[in-house]
Design a protein around this motif. Structure first.
Motif, mmCIF file in Angstrom:
data_model
loop_
_atom_site.group_PDB
_atom_site.id
_atom_site.type_symbol
_atom_site.label_atom_id
_atom_site.label_comp_id
_atom_site.label_asym_id
_atom_site.label_seq_id
_atom_site.Cartn_x
_atom_site.Cartn_y
_atom_site.Cartn_z
ATOM 1 N N UNK A 19 16.362 62.278 53.121
ATOM 2 C CA UNK A 19 15.657 62.530 51.859
ATOM 3 C C UNK A 19 14.724 61.369 51.581
ATOM 4 N N UNK A 20 13.454 61.569 51.843
ATOM 5 C CA UNK A 20 12.417 60.598 51.504
ATOM 6 C C UNK A 20 11.509 61.274 50.487
ATOM 7 N N UNK A 21 11.004 60.507 49.561
ATOM 8 C CA UNK A 21 10.146 61.077 48.551
ATOM 9 C C UNK A 21 8.781 60.418 48.599
ATOM 10 N N UNK A 22 7.741 61.217 48.613
ATOM 11 C CA UNK A 22 6.379 60.709 48.654
ATOM 12 C C UNK A 22 5.975 60.118 47.310
ATOM 13 N N UNK A 23 6.622 60.563 46.253
ATOM 14 C CA UNK A 23 6.348 60.089 44.901
ATOM 15 C C UNK A 23 7.650 59.594 44.299
ATOM 16 N N UNK A 24 7.581 58.735 43.276
ATOM 17 C CA UNK A 24 8.814 58.287 42.616
ATOM 18 C C UNK A 24 9.576 59.461 42.018
ATOM 19 N N UNK A 25 10.880 59.367 42.018
ATOM 20 C CA UNK A 25 11.732 60.372 41.400
ATOM 21 C C UNK A 25 12.001 59.923 39.972
ATOM 22 N N UNK A 26 11.774 60.796 39.015
ATOM 23 C CA UNK A 26 11.974 60.439 37.612
ATOM 24 C C UNK A 26 12.777 61.521 36.926
ATOM 25 N N UNK A 27 13.801 61.088 36.178
ATOM 26 C CA UNK A 27 14.549 62.014 35.348
ATOM 27 C C UNK A 27 14.210 61.741 33.894
ATOM 28 N N UNK A 28 14.398 62.713 33.048
ATOM 29 C CA UNK A 28 14.180 62.528 31.626
ATOM 30 C C UNK A 28 15.328 61.701 31.068
#
Length: 83
Positions: A19-28
């Motif tokens: 699991x790599x993400x191209x963009x930051x992961x953000x939760x509310x």
């Protein structure tokens, strides 16, 4: 496979071991009382909490404080994963 990010070339996916993400992961960010109960059905979930009393990694979270932390459900309690 569900890809996260701008394209599959970023190796960003759900459903496999990588699991790599191209963009930051953000939760509310929410207050502790807004979290679902931590149990077997929510184990592994992470949420941003805005009112934790504690901010020490691994501590069980309760609300009513002023610390902003990343909460992790360990299957029993919401615990501090990051501050």
């Amino acid at each position: 496979m569900v890809w996260i990010g701008s394209s599959s070339s970023h190796n960003s996916y759900i459903g496999g071991s990588l699991a790599k993400f191209a963009s930051p992961v953000q939760t509310t960010a929410v207050t502790f009382v807004s979290l679902p109960s931590c149990g077997s059905s929510t184990e592994g979930e992470m949420r941003a909490v805005t009112d934790s009393i504690v901010n020490t990694w691994g501590s069980s979270i309760t609300g009513g404080g002023s610390s902003h932390v990343l909460a992790y459900c360990d299957g029993t309690n919401w615990t501090v994963a990051a501050k």
